[in-house]
Enzyme design. Sequence first.
Site, PDB file in Angstrom:
ATOM      1  N   ASP A 100       0.794  -1.235   0.000  1.00 44.11           N
ATOM      2  CA  ASP A 100       0.000   0.000   0.000  1.00 44.11           C
ATOM      3  C   ASP A 100       0.823   1.281   0.000  1.00 44.11           C
ATOM      4  O   ASP A 100       0.334   2.342  -0.377  1.00 44.11           O
ATOM      5  CB  ASP A 100      -0.965   0.013   1.207  1.00 44.11           C
ATOM      6  CG  ASP A 100      -0.236  -0.065   2.547  1.00 44.11           C
ATOM      7  OD1 ASP A 100       1.003  -0.131   2.545  1.00 44.11           O
ATOM      8  OD2 ASP A 100      -0.910  -0.065   3.596  1.00 44.11           O
ATOM      9  N   HIS A 101       2.091   1.208   0.406  1.00 40.28           N
ATOM     10  CA  HIS A 101       2.850   2.443   0.631  1.00 40.28           C
ATOM     11  C   HIS A 101       3.579   2.984  -0.599  1.00 40.28           C
ATOM     12  O   HIS A 101       4.086   4.091  -0.565  1.00 40.28           O
ATOM     13  CB  HIS A 101       3.884   2.220   1.741  1.00 40.28           C
ATOM     14  CG  HIS A 101       3.350   2.506   3.111  1.00 40.28           C
ATOM     15  ND1 HIS A 101       2.239   1.875   3.613  1.00 40.28           N
ATOM     16  CD2 HIS A 101       3.760   3.364   4.081  1.00 40.28           C
ATOM     17  CE1 HIS A 101       2.001   2.336   4.844  1.00 40.28           C
ATOM     18  NE2 HIS A 101       2.907   3.237   5.135  1.00 40.28           N
ATOM     19  N   ASP A 165       3.518  -0.719  11.334  1.00 39.36           N
ATOM     20  CA  ASP A 165       3.029   0.584  10.899  1.00 39.36           C
ATOM     21  C   ASP A 165       2.368   1.245  12.099  1.00 39.36           C
ATOM     22  O   ASP A 165       1.670   0.577  12.859  1.00 39.36           O
ATOM     23  CB  ASP A 165       2.018   0.421   9.767  1.00 39.36           C
ATOM     24  CG  ASP A 165       1.663   1.758   9.143  1.00 39.36           C
ATOM     25  OD1 ASP A 165       2.285   2.121   8.133  1.00 39.36           O
ATOM     26  OD2 ASP A 165       0.780   2.445   9.690  1.00 39.36           O
ATOM     27  N   ARG A 437      -2.365  12.257   9.992  1.00 40.05           N
ATOM     28  CA  ARG A 437      -1.133  13.004  10.280  1.00 40.05           C
ATOM     29  C   ARG A 437      -1.005  14.190   9.361  1.00 40.05           C
ATOM     30  O   ARG A 437      -1.366  14.089   8.182  1.00 40.05           O
ATOM     31  CB  ARG A 437       0.088  12.113  10.059  1.00 40.05           C
ATOM     32  CG  ARG A 437       0.377  11.335  11.260  1.00 40.05           C
ATOM     33  CD  ARG A 437       1.724  10.714  11.325  1.00 40.05           C
ATOM     34  NE  ARG A 437       1.689   9.995  12.593  1.00 40.05           N
ATOM     35  CZ  ARG A 437       2.444   8.969  12.900  1.00 40.05           C
ATOM     36  NH1 ARG A 437       3.335   8.550  12.066  1.00 40.05           N
ATOM     37  NH2 ARG A 437       2.333   8.386  14.061  1.00 40.05           N
ATOM     38  N   SER A 633      12.744   6.372  16.673  1.00 37.62           N
ATOM     39  CA  SER A 633      11.939   5.268  16.166  1.00 37.62           C
ATOM     40  C   SER A 633      12.745   3.972  16.247  1.00 37.62           C
ATOM     41  O   SER A 633      13.972   3.993  16.277  1.00 37.62           O
ATOM     42  CB  SER A 633      11.505   5.527  14.727  1.00 37.62           C
ATOM     43  OG  SER A 633      12.601   5.343  13.873  1.00 37.62           O
ATOM     44  N   ARG A 635      13.749   1.777  14.384  1.00 32.22           N
ATOM     45  CA  ARG A 635      14.344   1.311  13.128  1.00 32.22           C
ATOM     46  C   ARG A 635      15.417   0.226  13.308  1.00 32.22           C
ATOM     47  O   ARG A 635      16.463   0.468  13.902  1.00 32.22           O
ATOM     48  CB  ARG A 635      14.984   2.558  12.510  1.00 32.22           C
ATOM     49  CG  ARG A 635      15.236   2.508  11.070  1.00 32.22           C
ATOM     50  CD  ARG A 635      15.557   3.915  10.594  1.00 32.22           C
ATOM     51  NE  ARG A 635      14.431   4.819  10.817  1.00 32.22           N
ATOM     52  CZ  ARG A 635      14.553   6.146  10.859  1.00 32.22           C
ATOM     53  NH1 ARG A 635      15.729   6.703  10.727  1.00 32.22           N
ATOM     54  NH2 ARG A 635      13.501   6.899  11.037  1.00 32.22           N
TER      55      ARG A 635
HETATM   56 FE1  F3S Z   1      -1.226   4.550   4.827  1.00 36.35          FE
HETATM   57 FE2  F3S Z   1      -0.335   5.149   7.141  1.00 36.35          FE
HETATM   58 FE3  F3S Z   1      -1.813   6.819   5.852  1.00 36.35          FE
HETATM   59  S1  F3S Z   1      -1.147   3.230   6.483  1.00 36.35           S
HETATM   60  S2  F3S Z   1      -3.071   5.603   4.633  1.00 36.35           S
HETATM   61  S3  F3S Z   1       0.151   6.115   5.339  1.00 36.35           S
HETATM   62  S4  F3S Z   1      -1.631   6.646   7.954  1.00 36.35           S
END
Ligand code: F3S
Length: 744
Positions: A100-101, A165, A437, A633, A635
């Site tokens: 997804d990223h 995540d 965010r 973080s 990491r």
């Molecule tokens: Fe994806 Fe994180 Fe936004 S999972 S939709 S980047 S808050």
Amino acid sequence: LDRQVPQNIWEKSNFINYKKMAENLDIVRARLNRPLNYAEKILYSHLDDPHGQDIERGVSYLKLRPDRVACQDATAQMAIMQFMSAGMPSVANPATVHCDHLIEAQVGGPKDLARAIGINKEVYDFLASACAKYNIGFWKPGSGIIHQIILENYAFPGGLLIGTDSHTPNAGGLGMCTIGVGGADAVDVMAGLPWELKAPKVIGVNLTGKMSGWTSPKDIILKVAGILTVKGPGTETFSCTGMATICNMGAEIGATTSLFPFNDRMYDYLAVTKRKNIGDFARVYGNGLRADEGAEYDQVIEIDLSTLEPHINGPFTPDLATPISKFSEAVKANNWPEEVKVGLIGSCTNSSYEDMTRAAHIARDAMDHGIKAKAIFTVTPGSEQIRATISRDGQLETFEEFGGMVLANACGPCIGQWDRTDVPKGTPNSIVSSYNRNFTGRNDGNPATHAFVTSPDMVVAMTIAGSLHFNPLTDKLKDKDGNEFMLTPPAETNGLPLLGYDPGEDTYQAPPEDRASVQVQVSPTSERLQVLSPFNPWNGKDATDLPILIKCQGKTTTDHISMAGPWLKYRGHLDNISNNMLIGATNAENGEANKVKNQITGEYGGVPDVARDYKAKGVQWVVIGDWNYGEGSSREHAALEPRHLGGLAIITRSFARIHETNLKKQGMLPLTFVDPADYDKINPSDRVDVMSTELAVGKPLTLRVHPKDGAAFDIPLAHTFNESQIDWFKNGSALNTMAKNAQK
Ligand code: F3S
């Protein structure tokens, strides 16, 4: 509780173990002898050792056995590379990977997706083949955002899941305890090691009253500062996906997780997502899925939903909350750019069927008055299932008619994957999103963009007006003939599609029956991916005459040790990303970053270059660090890189705990000065002997310092290794240890 109910519809042999959870809880209950809140119940029912575990909220470190692990595609790369290096045939716990990223929003869903598949082909091929090989469910690009897919498919009440995540707590909307972690933790769970978490303090949020009109679940979390567990009669009044929105954004206020107790709205959601059997089973275990009467919290917050107003948070930080009634004033007082340039709805936070339906309702209302979006408008469906369902039910068409662009089912602008062209970089402007965010530059890389987060309802309203001053509760708009009208608040629904969900295209890849013949695809010439070889075991000897690679001064965070930004594209390639090792740390010798003396050649060079030179000459090295070394973080690259480039020990005044553990996992020696003042006795040009043969639980270890001129002297060093961690060091890493044990 004896039934065999699968965790989800995709995996036939992974079951929900309420029986075991109930047994564990009984053991802990007998020990603690007090009522427990829901967060505690889930954690304690997943203890590795319910009999022996120390339990004190805010103090003890709990060793837990999560039910599942999930990774998004950016963090999955190194996690899987590490898992592979352990040589195990399959993951020890159920796991999924979600693409997804890496999909950039440019011109709209299908084309953007095709482009991303081209650009990221080697990453996707690697992940798909590795998932097939190691028995991991793989969600292809286009399937949707990790948190939405987990809610739709994998979350179950009372379960414990970790995900790589920060917004993993989203599944708290379905009563699951879901926690965002770093890649190293994901590897532990994949490899079958217990996973460690500091027993969190618990805040109860008591919701009373009933929401109405323009107020939405998002407004609760926009208002609350500090939420871990939510209870009260108010929780029955909103949908499962609405609860997920609240839990998702708990991450913005530093909560480890957020969750709701099991209720009928969750049952309804389970039923409509083909998991009625799980809902029925949860009802049997009902007592385990809510707080005990009289449960204690470290703090309780009360919110009356009837008086809650819509909120708008930002710019530049999600915790600057302004109620809509005060927002116009705040815009003026702070000189925020008034015009709304772009309205963006969707993302993992707010892309449910309910969100989309309410947003479409408002858009339709405007169009019935002959007007459309004044600002640019984008829609990110959270999953292929949401996209297909709103396509079938008409919301998608409404958005397009309204002037909207429907983006791919992916993170897109939420994570900065946005090729924004309407405003040149550096130009101050305002955008309003339903995301979670809004840190500087997060969405479009423009530090002058004022990004505000709010509910999808408010985003659509402001997109219609094109102005931050617009308050739909009090302000009128002009229709196409110039007549004034007010938008009607979105209609209340139960949040679920009447016709059920349309699954859309099949975007899931199940692990094949025959996994042995699967070849993991990594090109040997790839710049983004590199297969890891196991680290060498300890040679059994004291290490003598080691140079100090760098004596760090002041703050040395994981960002100084392994910088982000442009380096992120190498996160699946340890050798390439190691070129950022410690380049942000300040050298105590000259006050400069990334300029250290090579103690063999006498020349100055970059930290990674000097480390590589030592490694090439077969010389191990150490780092001297200041206070709280490795904060930030979690990491894992910050621990992998020094190990990869030949480091033996990191010796500091103190460590951030997670980094210290990460170093141990990679087979390094994190050591601290027994007397922090000894830090000053060490000169960057000294040579040191690390008496690693002395390593034993609770015993100090000697560092012999050989100054350039003058006599050698000893410094005692402390450490926090326990028995099993000492094995990690001896075997070369925690994973080597796992692999060794698996062979036995
Ligand atoms: Fe994806 Fe994180 Fe936004 S999972 S939709 S980047 S808050």
